[in-house]
Design a protein around this motif. Structure first.
Motif, short mmCIF file in Angstrom:
data_model
loop_
_atom_site.label_atom_id
_atom_site.label_comp_id
_atom_site.label_asym_id
_atom_site.label_seq_id
_atom_site.Cartn_x
_atom_site.Cartn_y
_atom_site.Cartn_z
N PRO A 278 31.66 94.71 29.32
CA PRO A 278 31.15 94.26 28.03
C PRO A 278 29.77 93.63 28.10
CG PRO A 278 33.02 92.92 28.73
CD PRO A 278 32.96 94.08 29.64
N SER A 279 29.46 92.97 29.22
CA SER A 279 28.13 92.40 29.37
C SER A 279 27.06 93.49 29.41
CB SER A 279 28.06 91.56 30.65
OG SER A 279 26.76 91.06 30.86
N ASP A 280 27.35 94.55 30.15
CA ASP A 280 26.39 95.67 30.22
C ASP A 280 26.22 96.33 28.85
OD1 ASP A 280 26.07 95.21 32.92
OD2 ASP A 280 27.44 96.81 33.55
N LEU A 281 27.33 96.49 28.14
CA LEU A 281 27.26 97.14 26.83
C LEU A 281 26.43 96.31 25.84
CD1 LEU A 281 30.98 98.29 26.51
CD2 LEU A 281 28.98 99.80 26.65
N ARG A 282 26.64 95.00 25.84
CA ARG A 282 25.92 94.15 24.88
C ARG A 282 24.43 94.07 25.21
NH1 ARG A 282 23.13 92.20 21.93
NH2 ARG A 282 23.48 90.55 20.37
N ARG A 283 24.09 94.03 26.49
CA ARG A 283 22.67 93.95 26.87
C ARG A 283 21.94 95.26 26.58
NH1 ARG A 283 22.29 93.62 31.92
NH2 ARG A 283 24.44 93.30 32.60
N ALA A 284 22.68 96.36 26.49
CA ALA A 284 22.07 97.65 26.17
C ALA A 284 21.98 97.91 24.66
CB ALA A 284 22.88 98.78 26.82
N TRP A 285 22.45 96.96 23.86
CA TRP A 285 22.42 97.11 22.41
C TRP A 285 21.31 96.26 21.83
CZ3 TRP A 285 22.80 93.70 18.35
CH2 TRP A 285 22.97 94.27 17.08
N PRO A 286 20.61 96.72 20.78
CA PRO A 286 20.77 98.02 20.11
C PRO A 286 20.14 99.15 20.90
CG PRO A 286 18.99 96.77 19.10
CD PRO A 286 19.62 95.86 20.11
N PRO A 287 20.62 100.37 20.70
CA PRO A 287 20.07 101.50 21.45
C PRO A 287 18.63 101.76 21.04
CG PRO A 287 21.52 102.28 19.71
CD PRO A 287 21.68 100.79 19.75
N GLN A 288 17.85 102.19 21.99
CA GLN A 288 16.46 102.52 21.71
C GLN A 288 16.38 103.91 21.07
OE1 GLN A 288 13.76 100.45 22.16
NE2 GLN A 288 15.42 98.99 22.55
N PRO A 289 15.57 104.06 20.01
CA PRO A 289 15.43 105.39 19.41
C PRO A 289 14.70 106.33 20.35
CG PRO A 289 13.85 103.87 18.44
CD PRO A 289 14.76 103.05 19.31
N GLY A 290 15.09 107.58 20.31
CA GLY A 290 14.42 108.58 21.13
C GLY A 290 13.29 109.22 20.34
#
Length: 325
Positions: free
Chosen positions: A270-282
């Motif tokens: 969950p820590s990895d998921l939260r730090r990767a949010w929000p997703p960067q637009p491509g």
């Protein structure tokens, strides 16, 4: 475009002001006479007049007379009463309700495209309305492969993107499951966390950032939380069961011989998921104005940024999804 906004709370009031600022002719109505008076008074001020003007009327039939689009900006329990006053209205209808399945059922047989701008905040009422509220927000426009008129959907998508929103095409069922996960259950969790303040002045004094962030939406009016969670009860129950199961796992880890090691391992994902949010637009992509292509975009986490005159739609996909067709 002639637009009628029924309900002038935070979302309806913000939409009223934003549409007027973008040059649309807008008529607004709210059941509360104090809200109508506040909206009418604001429309008369000089600072607002230069950014767009709206009319506040005294009834729903008066608001929708001649409207190309009617926006239902009232809580789910109030929608049947509003619809009773729209009998025979030929124009397109949309809504801003946080649960879409029940609204779709209520509007069966009408010109309807369900909508939900993800732009709420803990404050409510017309005085909290902001014409810039939709800038950059995700605005779901429901697209049912066999039940949504594509031309109506595109008309609304053009309007919403012109207000600065990112239009996300999904079905009503997909919307309701997702908002149970990221909005409705978090409201219930915030309410549960806030309960620790009862008779606990020490906790109230020590509470700081983590408590503030985790309980912010508990300050929303209880009637609004109840309407969105109760209206989406099936999906909320399913998601809540999964969260409770996760919390039980954390409780078991605390009983381990080495709870620090056990919790550390459990918390990595969950820590990895939260730090990767929000997703960067491509990179920007083009999407055909076709239901399956649009739904594929929404399911991949993408959104429409503009409806172009050549019939194509400008869109963005998350950076992890650039190679998905």
């Amino acid at each position: 475009m002639n637009v009628a906004v029924i309900g002038m709370g935070l979302i309806g009031g913000s939409l009223l002001r934003s549409l007027a600022a973008h040059g649309h002719r807008v008529a607004g109505y709210d059941l509360d006479p104090r809200t109508r008076e506040a909206a009418r008074a604001l429309a008369k001020t000089r600072s607002i007049a230069v950014k767009g003007h709206w009319q506040v009327v005294e009834s729903i039939p008066e608001a929708v007379a001649g409207a190309d689009l009617v926006v239902l900006a009232v809580p789910l329990p109030a929608i049947p009463g509003v619809l009773a006053q729209l009998a025979g209205h030929p124009g397109l209808i949309t809504d801003v309700t946080s649960v879409q399945g029940p609204v779709r059922e209520l509007l069966a047989g009408r010109r309807f495209v369900g909508g939900h701008p993800m732009a709420g905040k803990e404050s409510s009422g017309f005085l909290a309305a902001d014409p810039d509220l939709f800038d950059g927000c995700a605005w779901v426009l429901c697209l049912e492969p066999d039940g949504t008129d594509l031309s109506d959907w595109l008309s609304l998508a053009r309007l919403c993107t012109e207000l600065g929103a990112r239009v996300v095409p999904v079905t009503a069922a997909e919307h309701d499951r997702a908002v149970a996960e990221i909005s409705h259950v978090p409201h219930l969790l915030a309410a549960a966390l806030s309960a620790v303040l009862a008779g606990n002045p020490l906790a109230g004094t020590l509470a700081a950032g983590s408590f503030r962030d985790g309980t912010r939406v508990a300050g929303t009016r209880p009637e609004l939380i109840a309407a969105m969670c109760g209206g989406n009860a099936s999906a909320v129950r399913q998601v809540l069961a999964g969260v409770i199961s996760d919390l039980e796992r954390y409780r078991r880890e605390l009983a381990a011989d080495d709870p620090i090691a056990a919790l550390t391992e459990r918390l990595r994902a969950p820590s990895d998921l939260r730090r990767a949010w929000p997703p960067q637009p491509g990179a920007a992509v083009e999407v055909a104005a076709e239901p399956q292509a649009l739904l594929a975009l929404g399911r991949a986490g993408g959104w429409v940024t503009a409806v172009r005159d050549d019939g194509k739609l400008a869109a963005m996909r998350p950076g992890t999804d650039l190679n998905d067709s």
